[in-house]
Design a protein around this motif. Structure first.
Motif, PDB file in Angstrom:
ATOM      1  N   SER A 211       0.822  -1.210   0.000  1.00 21.75           N
ATOM      2  CA  SER A 211       0.000   0.000   0.000  1.00 21.75           C
ATOM      3  C   SER A 211       0.856   1.260   0.000  1.00 21.75           C
ATOM      4  N   GLU A 212       0.245   2.357  -0.409  1.00 23.84           N
ATOM      5  CA  GLU A 212       0.941   3.645  -0.453  1.00 23.84           C
ATOM      6  C   GLU A 212       1.523   4.025   0.907  1.00 23.84           C
ATOM      7  N   SER A 213       0.875   3.630   1.972  1.00 29.29           N
ATOM      8  CA  SER A 213       1.364   3.943   3.319  1.00 29.29           C
ATOM      9  C   SER A 213       2.706   3.272   3.613  1.00 29.29           C
ATOM     10  N   GLN A 214       3.081   2.298   2.785  1.00 34.20           N
ATOM     11  CA  GLN A 214       4.349   1.585   2.981  1.00 34.20           C
ATOM     12  C   GLN A 214       5.443   2.053   2.018  1.00 34.20           C
ATOM     13  N   ARG A 215       5.216   3.192   1.375  1.00 33.17           N
ATOM     14  CA  ARG A 215       6.185   3.680   0.388  1.00 33.17           C
ATOM     15  C   ARG A 215       7.557   3.920   1.009  1.00 33.17           C
ATOM     16  N   ASN A 216       7.597   4.671   2.111  1.00 34.88           N
ATOM     17  CA  ASN A 216       8.894   5.011   2.698  1.00 34.88           C
ATOM     18  C   ASN A 216       9.669   3.757   3.112  1.00 34.88           C
ATOM     19  N   ALA A 217       8.982   2.827   3.771  1.00 31.45           N
ATOM     20  CA  ALA A 217       9.652   1.595   4.202  1.00 31.45           C
ATOM     21  C   ALA A 217      10.113   0.776   2.999  1.00 31.45           C
ATOM     22  N   THR A 218       9.293   0.755   1.929  1.00 31.93           N
ATOM     23  CA  THR A 218       9.652  -0.010   0.741  1.00 31.93           C
ATOM     24  C   THR A 218      10.863   0.599   0.039  1.00 31.93           C
ATOM     25  N   GLU A 219      10.867   1.904  -0.112  1.00 32.69           N
ATOM     26  CA  GLU A 219      12.008   2.572  -0.730  1.00 32.69           C
ATOM     27  C   GLU A 219      13.272   2.357   0.098  1.00 32.69           C
ATOM     28  N   GLU A 220      13.146   2.493   1.416  1.00 31.89           N
ATOM     29  CA  GLU A 220      14.288   2.287   2.295  1.00 31.89           C
ATOM     30  C   GLU A 220      14.835   0.866   2.151  1.00 31.89           C
ATOM     31  N   ASN A 221      13.930  -0.112   2.087  1.00 30.79           N
ATOM     32  CA  ASN A 221      14.355  -1.508   1.980  1.00 30.79           C
ATOM     33  C   ASN A 221      15.018  -1.776   0.627  1.00 30.79           C
ATOM     34  N   LEU A 222      14.451  -1.241  -0.450  1.00 26.66           N
ATOM     35  CA  LEU A 222      15.034  -1.445  -1.774  1.00 26.66           C
ATOM     36  C   LEU A 222      16.456  -0.882  -1.836  1.00 26.66           C
ATOM     37  N   LEU A 223      16.650   0.302  -1.278  1.00 21.87           N
ATOM     38  CA  LEU A 223      17.981   0.903  -1.263  1.00 21.87           C
ATOM     39  C   LEU A 223      18.930   0.086  -0.393  1.00 21.87           C
ATOM     40  N   LEU A 233       7.937   3.631  -8.723  1.00 24.72           N
ATOM     41  CA  LEU A 233       7.512   2.638  -7.734  1.00 24.72           C
ATOM     42  C   LEU A 233       6.018   2.837  -7.532  1.00 24.72           C
ATOM     43  N   ILE A 234       5.232   1.872  -8.015  1.00 23.50           N
ATOM     44  CA  ILE A 234       3.771   1.983  -7.981  1.00 23.50           C
ATOM     45  C   ILE A 234       3.235   1.102  -6.856  1.00 23.50           C
ATOM     46  N   LEU A 235       2.463   1.710  -5.959  1.00 21.79           N
ATOM     47  CA  LEU A 235       1.851   0.997  -4.840  1.00 21.79           C
ATOM     48  C   LEU A 235       0.335   1.166  -4.892  1.00 21.79           C
ATOM     49  N   ARG A 236      -0.365   0.319  -4.163  1.00 22.51           N
ATOM     50  CA  ARG A 236      -1.828   0.409  -4.123  1.00 22.51           C
ATOM     51  C   ARG A 236      -2.260   1.725  -3.473  1.00 22.51           C
ATOM     52  N   GLN A 237      -3.207   2.383  -4.129  1.00 25.29           N
ATOM     53  CA  GLN A 237      -3.831   3.580  -3.596  1.00 25.29           C
ATOM     54  C   GLN A 237      -5.135   3.203  -2.902  1.00 25.29           C
ATOM     55  N   PRO A 238      -5.722   4.134  -2.122  1.00 24.75           N
ATOM     56  CA  PRO A 238      -6.998   3.819  -1.470  1.00 24.75           C
ATOM     57  C   PRO A 238      -8.067   3.322  -2.447  1.00 24.75           C
ATOM     58  N   LYS A 243      -9.565  -4.594  -4.896  1.00 21.81           N
ATOM     59  CA  LYS A 243      -9.285  -5.134  -6.222  1.00 21.81           C
ATOM     60  C   LYS A 243      -8.371  -6.348  -6.098  1.00 21.81           C
ATOM     61  N   THR A 244      -8.571  -7.321  -6.959  1.00 20.73           N
ATOM     62  CA  THR A 244      -7.630  -8.435  -7.015  1.00 20.73           C
ATOM     63  C   THR A 244      -6.299  -7.922  -7.563  1.00 20.73           C
ATOM     64  N   ALA A 245      -5.249  -8.680  -7.329  1.00 23.15           N
ATOM     65  CA  ALA A 245      -3.945  -8.304  -7.866  1.00 23.15           C
ATOM     66  C   ALA A 245      -3.984  -8.254  -9.391  1.00 23.15           C
ATOM     67  N   VAL A 246      -4.706  -9.181 -10.001  1.00 21.86           N
ATOM     68  CA  VAL A 246      -4.791  -9.197 -11.462  1.00 21.86           C
ATOM     69  C   VAL A 246      -5.402  -7.896 -11.972  1.00 21.86           C
ATOM     70  N   GLN A 247      -6.514  -7.474 -11.383  1.00 24.71           N
ATOM     71  CA  GLN A 247      -7.160  -6.242 -11.833  1.00 24.71           C
ATOM     72  C   GLN A 247      -6.284  -5.026 -11.595  1.00 24.71           C
ATOM     73  N   TYR A 248      -5.771  -4.920 -10.382  1.00 26.45           N
ATOM     74  CA  TYR A 248      -4.945  -3.767 -10.015  1.00 26.45           C
ATOM     75  C   TYR A 248      -3.710  -3.648 -10.911  1.00 26.45           C
ATOM     76  N   LYS A 249      -2.995  -4.738 -11.110  1.00 31.09           N
ATOM     77  CA  LYS A 249      -1.760  -4.662 -11.877  1.00 31.09           C
ATOM     78  C   LYS A 249      -2.027  -4.508 -13.366  1.00 31.09           C
ATOM     79  N   SER A 250      -3.099  -5.096 -13.842  1.00 24.17           N
ATOM     80  CA  SER A 250      -3.468  -4.905 -15.250  1.00 24.17           C
ATOM     81  C   SER A 250      -3.777  -3.438 -15.534  1.00 24.17           C
TER      82      SER A 250
END
Length: 294
Positions: A211-223, A233-238, A243-250
């Protein structure tokens, strides 16, 4: 007379062929007798998972907990991941050299179990054992650790005993706590592929179910893991909740195409990372026998 001899020989050959076919069929379809039936079954179950034959599944079979641990901790997982990365690079090099990607050739990566490995989390939680059980197991031992990741590393082997009873459904609360630690290591073969694709000139887009709320932690971890200079870096928005992963990512891949990207490659550990229109020119499935996302 000659015709009769030919017919007799043909009938004999057909009989032998049929007998051989039946023998082969028996060898293929009969359930084999093995010294370690659980290990054999679990190897076959993991193949079924990777090919998608298992369909939606909720947990690793109880008898396969130890096999999943052995696979994730062993050479097979590293080798399977490395082969997938090598095949990806071979395609990418050819496609890029041919100019197939146009002005904006792109490669899409999932994050969890694709770029980053959460094996330390799943090891310490019994590959899905309830967080309550894990906390109880550690309650008398973790007070000395300020950094929870130290407790994870220190007690991973002890908690792996949970594997004997199989695994249960995904615990989102405990996983989110692990994400916040931001210390998941890179998958070595994926990091190598990532750097090689950047060297070729690909636009790297990261598309994760986090989720978008995890952006900072995700960026920190990737680095922390060695990744850098991604395009997006695309994350789920509210609006993506439910949505299923298939729908969201499509939907996100469709936006990429509108923006002019030509998605030549897509790497993910779930089929839901890869299927659904529009699809990339080539998709590369990484192994993951730990969990399923629809």
């Amino acid at each position: 007379m000659r015709l009769l001899l030919v017919l007799v020989l043909a009938a004999a050959a057909a009989a032998v062929a049929n007998a051989g076919a039946e023998s082969v069929l028996r060898q293929v379809t009969d359930v084999p007798v093995a010294a370690d039936a659980d290990a054999l079954f679990c190897d076959s179950w993991m193949l079924s998972v990777e090919t998608g034959n298992a369909g939606p599944w909720r947990q690793v079979p109880a008898r396969c907990g130890a096999s999943v641990r052995a696979y994730m901790d062993g050479e097979r997982y590293a080798s399977d991941s490395a082969v997938a990365a090598a095949e990806s690079l071979a395609f990418a090099s050819q496609a890029f050299a041919s100019g197939e990607g146009g002005a904006k050739p792109a490669w899409v990566f999932d994050v969890d179990e694709t770029l980053l490995s959460n094996a330390p989390y799943y090891a310490q939680s019994g590959w899905g054992a309830t967080q309550t059980s894990v906390e109880s197991h550690l309650s008398a031992q973790t007070s000395q650790y300020v950094d929870p990741s130290l407790a994870i590393r220190s007690h991973g082997e002890a908690i792996s005993s949970f594997l004997a009873s199989g695994v249960v459904e995904f615990n989102e609360t405990s996983f989110d706590a692990w994400v916040d630690v931001a210390k998941a290591p890179a998958l070595p073969s994926s990091l190598k592929l990532y750097n090689e694709l950047q060297g070729l000139g690909f636009h790297i887009i990261l598309l994760t179910g986090r989720s978008e709320s995890q952006r900072n932690a995700t960026e920190e971890n990737l680095l922390f893991a060695g990744y850098h200079s991604w395009e997006k870096l695309i994350l789920r928005q509210p609006s993506d909740i439910g949505k299923t992963a298939v729908q969201y990512k499509s939907e996100r891949r469709a936006v990429m195409e509108v923006e002019g990207f030509k998605i030549l490659g897509n790497s993910g550990d779930q089929w839901s990372d890869l299927i659904g229109l529009p699809v990339s020119t080539r998709s590369f499935k990484l192994p993951n026998p730990m969990y399923y996302i629809s």
